[in-house]
Enzyme design. Structure first.
Site, PDB file in Angstrom:
ATOM      1  NE  ARG A 180      -3.800  -2.129  -0.467  1.00 57.02           N
ATOM      2  CZ  ARG A 180      -3.609  -3.155  -0.976  1.00 57.02           C
ATOM      3  NH1 ARG A 180      -2.477  -3.248  -1.747  1.00 57.02           N
ATOM      4  NH2 ARG A 180      -4.515  -4.318  -1.167  1.00 57.02           N
ATOM      5  CB  SER A 228      -8.965   0.466   3.655  1.00 58.54           C
ATOM      6  OG  SER A 228      -9.878  -0.709   3.293  1.00 58.54           O
ATOM      7  CD  GLU A 298      -5.176   1.653   2.411  1.00 57.87           C
ATOM      8  OE1 GLU A 298      -5.689   1.562   1.272  1.00 57.87           O
ATOM      9  OE2 GLU A 298      -4.901   0.391   3.021  1.00 57.87           O
TER      10      GLU A 298
END
Length: 303
Positions: A180, A228, A298
């Site tokens: 990520r 998320s 994130e």
């Protein structure tokens, strides 16, 4: 903002620059104060001109794509945003061969458009992006993906602009991808990229896209959210840990940890950035206390 910079941006962009614009409409969370300026460049060359003007006046700058993974501070952003979705959203096949194809796309193109194009052309490799909101540039920056794969697996090259306002081409092997994240410094921005795709059957591609989209049925996509909030720790899921910590449905002000998927924070209508940040901190503290795991965000914060 320095008056000279304001005048220079207006001379360069005309109506494609706005000043003191609130950022709520520019983010999927619908939260955020004003930016000093929002510009709408139409090319990489124009981006370099805006960045170089900002550097001359020691003014912060940042690219703004779909705003789907972004929390803007209540105080806004003291700097210049370069919004790419309006004009820097072109893409085309750069090379076509019997079994493969090379797709070029600018950073501001929506992932849904790219995926639709690939599916219609029988080009496989982009299916992992099914249901991912936002732009190609954002997916490159976050090394976006799902359990079906991620963008680092198909990247050929990308064009970036550095803090010095200079353009540079990076080959895939030069990009320090990790989970990520593209691993690049925060003072650079991605302007475009090329991905390697394979020939496939449109029916099979569409079936895979539909299956991947079904994984998102428990996500609160009908509510204002930023996707998320936390990265999944190795071997586990952030949403599971937050739910096991008793925080599903927890509210702070106008923000709530979703009662459908605990790795989502939703804006119930009047949430502030501070409300969201307090929930993020609460989730981190509770998960660490109960499970000994440090969650990593994130979601990116623009302040």
């Amino acid at each position: 903002m320095h008056p000279d910079l304001k005048a220079q941006l207006q001379a360069l962009l005309g109506e494609r620059v706005q000043f003191e614009i609130h950022l709520k409409p520019f983010t999927s969370l619908r939260i955020g104060g004003p930016a000093d300026a929002i510009t709408y460049p139409n090319s990489a060359v124009e981006v370099t001109k805006v960045v170089q003007l900002c550097n001359q006046h020691e003014t912060a700058w940042r690219l703004l794509g779909g705003g789907t993974n972004l929390l803007v501070a209540d105080t806004g952003y003291a700097g210049v945003l370069l919004c790419t979705t309006r004009h820097m959203n072109r893409f085309h096949l750069e090379r076509e061969e019997e079994q493969t194809a090379l797709l070029f796309a600018e950073c501001g193109v929506r992932m849904s458009r790219l995926l639709s194009f690939c599916s219609s052309q029988g080009l496989a490799g982009m299916e992992f992006a099914a249901g991912i909101p936002g732009t190609f540039g954002g997916v490159l920056w976050m090394n976006g993906g799902t359990r079906a794969g991620s963008v680092d697996e198909i990247l050929h090259s990308m064009q970036i602009i550095g803090a010095d306002g200079q353009l540079r081409e990076l080959q895939a092997a030069e990009v320090p991808f990790r989970y990520r994240s593209c691993g690049l410094p925060r003072n650079v921005a991605i302007l475009s990229g090329r991905v390697e795709l394979k020939r496939g059957e449109p029916r099979q591609i569409n079936a895979k896209v539909a299956k991947i989209k079904s994984f998102r049925e428990n996500q609160p996509l009908e509510m204002a959210n930023a996707g998320s909030v936390f990265k999944n720790p190795k071997g586990d899921f952030a949403g599971r840990l937050i739910e096991m910590s008793g925080l599903k449905g927890k509210c702070v002000g106008g923000a709530m940890i979703s009662d459908r998927h605990a790795n989502f924070i939703i804006n119930r209508g009047d949430a502030s950035a501070e409300d969201v940040l307090r929930l993020i901190q609460l989730a981190k503290e509770r998960v660490y206390q109960e499970h000994g795991i440090e969650l990593e965000t994130e979601l990116e914060v623009l302040a």
